[in-house]
Design a protein around this motif. Structure first.
Motif, PDB file in Angstrom:
ATOM      1  N   TYR A   4      21.125  79.730  42.579  1.00  0.00           N
ATOM      2  CA  TYR A   4      21.156  81.143  42.227  1.00  0.00           C
ATOM      3  C   TYR A   4      22.323  81.474  41.300  1.00  0.00           C
ATOM      4  O   TYR A   4      22.232  82.392  40.502  1.00  0.00           O
ATOM      5  N   LYS A   5      23.403  80.714  41.382  1.00  0.00           N
ATOM      6  CA  LYS A   5      24.535  80.958  40.489  1.00  0.00           C
ATOM      7  C   LYS A   5      24.124  80.724  39.036  1.00  0.00           C
ATOM      8  O   LYS A   5      24.467  81.513  38.160  1.00  0.00           O
ATOM      9  N   GLN A   6      23.359  79.666  38.778  1.00  0.00           N
ATOM     10  CA  GLN A   6      22.893  79.411  37.414  1.00  0.00           C
ATOM     11  C   GLN A   6      21.967  80.529  36.925  1.00  0.00           C
ATOM     12  O   GLN A   6      22.039  80.937  35.762  1.00  0.00           O
ATOM     13  N   LEU A   7      21.108  81.015  37.815  1.00  0.00           N
ATOM     14  CA  LEU A   7      20.237  82.129  37.445  1.00  0.00           C
ATOM     15  C   LEU A   7      21.061  83.359  37.116  1.00  0.00           C
ATOM     16  O   LEU A   7      20.798  84.064  36.130  1.00  0.00           O
ATOM     17  N   TRP A   8      22.065  83.633  37.947  1.00  0.00           N
ATOM     18  CA  TRP A   8      22.920  84.796  37.713  1.00  0.00           C
ATOM     19  C   TRP A   8      23.692  84.651  36.406  1.00  0.00           C
ATOM     20  O   TRP A   8      23.847  85.617  35.664  1.00  0.00           O
ATOM     21  N   ASP A   9      24.174  83.456  36.120  1.00  0.00           N
ATOM     22  CA  ASP A   9      24.905  83.215  34.871  1.00  0.00           C
ATOM     23  C   ASP A   9      24.028  83.540  33.666  1.00  0.00           C
ATOM     24  O   ASP A   9      24.509  84.081  32.656  1.00  0.00           O
ATOM     25  N   LYS A  10      22.743  83.226  33.747  1.00  0.00           N
ATOM     26  CA  LYS A  10      21.809  83.550  32.653  1.00  0.00           C
ATOM     27  C   LYS A  10      21.708  85.062  32.470  1.00  0.00           C
ATOM     28  O   LYS A  10      21.743  85.572  31.346  1.00  0.00           O
ATOM     29  N   ILE A  11      21.633  85.796  33.565  1.00  0.00           N
ATOM     30  CA  ILE A  11      21.556  87.257  33.470  1.00  0.00           C
ATOM     31  C   ILE A  11      22.850  87.819  32.885  1.00  0.00           C
ATOM     32  O   ILE A  11      22.815  88.669  31.995  1.00  0.00           O
ATOM     33  N   ILE A  12      23.988  87.340  33.358  1.00  0.00           N
ATOM     34  CA  ILE A  12      25.282  87.820  32.853  1.00  0.00           C
ATOM     35  C   ILE A  12      25.398  87.549  31.356  1.00  0.00           C
ATOM     36  O   ILE A  12      25.864  88.407  30.592  1.00  0.00           O
ATOM     37  N   LYS A  13      24.924  86.394  30.916  1.00  0.00           N
ATOM     38  CA  LYS A  13      24.936  86.084  29.481  1.00  0.00           C
ATOM     39  C   LYS A  13      24.070  87.091  28.716  1.00  0.00           C
ATOM     40  O   LYS A  13      24.462  87.599  27.675  1.00  0.00           O
ATOM     41  N   ASP A  14      22.898  87.396  29.259  1.00  0.00           N
ATOM     42  CA  ASP A  14      22.001  88.350  28.600  1.00  0.00           C
ATOM     43  C   ASP A  14      22.565  89.768  28.610  1.00  0.00           C
ATOM     44  O   ASP A  14      22.269  90.560  27.711  1.00  0.00           O
ATOM     45  N   LEU A  15      23.361  90.097  29.634  1.00  0.00           N
ATOM     46  CA  LEU A  15      23.965  91.433  29.684  1.00  0.00           C
ATOM     47  C   LEU A  15      24.957  91.647  28.550  1.00  0.00           C
ATOM     48  O   LEU A  15      25.163  92.772  28.094  1.00  0.00           O
ATOM     49  N   ASP A  16      25.594  90.566  28.105  1.00  0.00           N
ATOM     50  CA  ASP A  16      26.525  90.628  26.990  1.00  0.00           C
ATOM     51  C   ASP A  16      27.626  91.661  27.219  1.00  0.00           C
ATOM     52  O   ASP A  16      27.951  92.458  26.336  1.00  0.00           O
ATOM     53  N   ASN A  17      28.175  91.674  28.449  1.00  0.00           N
ATOM     54  CA  ASN A  17      29.282  92.556  28.844  1.00  0.00           C
ATOM     55  C   ASN A  17      28.953  94.044  28.809  1.00  0.00           C
ATOM     56  O   ASN A  17      29.850  94.880  28.800  1.00  0.00           O
ATOM     57  N   ASP A  18      27.683  94.395  28.747  1.00  0.00           N
ATOM     58  CA  ASP A  18      27.301  95.806  28.832  1.00  0.00           C
ATOM     59  C   ASP A  18      27.239  96.224  30.294  1.00  0.00           C
ATOM     60  O   ASP A  18      26.883  95.424  31.166  1.00  0.00           O
TER      61      ASP A  18
END
Length: 152
Positions: A4-18
């Protein structure tokens, strides 16, 4: 076992600090999908439902969805301790949950989000997608036939 950490990392990358929310969607739905969804929410997640204005499950019908902009939208909120999800009866053809702001959510607090999505997807036998708000492309989707998460 799913990482799940890898999945979350993908979402955080897509969020682009927004500082935005997630949209969790099931597409091409019908009234039976909605009834089944409410059934699994009340059966398996009743302990985290903290706000609702839905009719009883057995009385849900197409008239519960807004017919005009003047109609009051029915919704249900789920409290996962570290984040909240809200489900609104907006359109019959798409089940959508949206989160509160999740930018500060830590990876070790996200397992419940993914397990929730997997449970719903498996119960409905439909893919479930996680989008970053206002994005046309999904970050992840879960395939219940293969029991696997895929990246967008």
């Amino acid at each position: 076992m799913t990482n799940y950490k890898q999945l979350w990392d993908k979402i955080i990358k897509d969020l682009d600090n927004d500082d935005i929310v997630l949209e969790i969607k099931i597409l091409n739905t019908n009234i039976q999908d909605w009834i089944n969804l409410l059934e699994i929410l009340h059966r398996s997640f009743a302990n985290i439902v903290f706000q609702k204005n839905f009719n009883e499950i057995d009385r849900l019908n197409v008239d519960d969805f807004p017919q005009s902009d003047d109609d009051i939208m029915k919704c249900l909120s789920l409290d996962f301790t570290f984040f909240n999800l809200t489900l609104s009866l907006y359109v019959l053809e798409e089940i959508e949950f949206f989160s509160n702001s999740i930018i500060t959510l830590e990876a070790d607090k996200t397992e419940s989000l993914f397990v929730f999505c997997e449970t719903i997807s498996n119960y409905l036998s439909k893919d479930i997608y996680i989008f970053c708000e206002a994005s046309n492309n999904y970050s992840l989707f879960y395939d219940p036939n293969r029991n696997v998460w895929n990246q967008g």
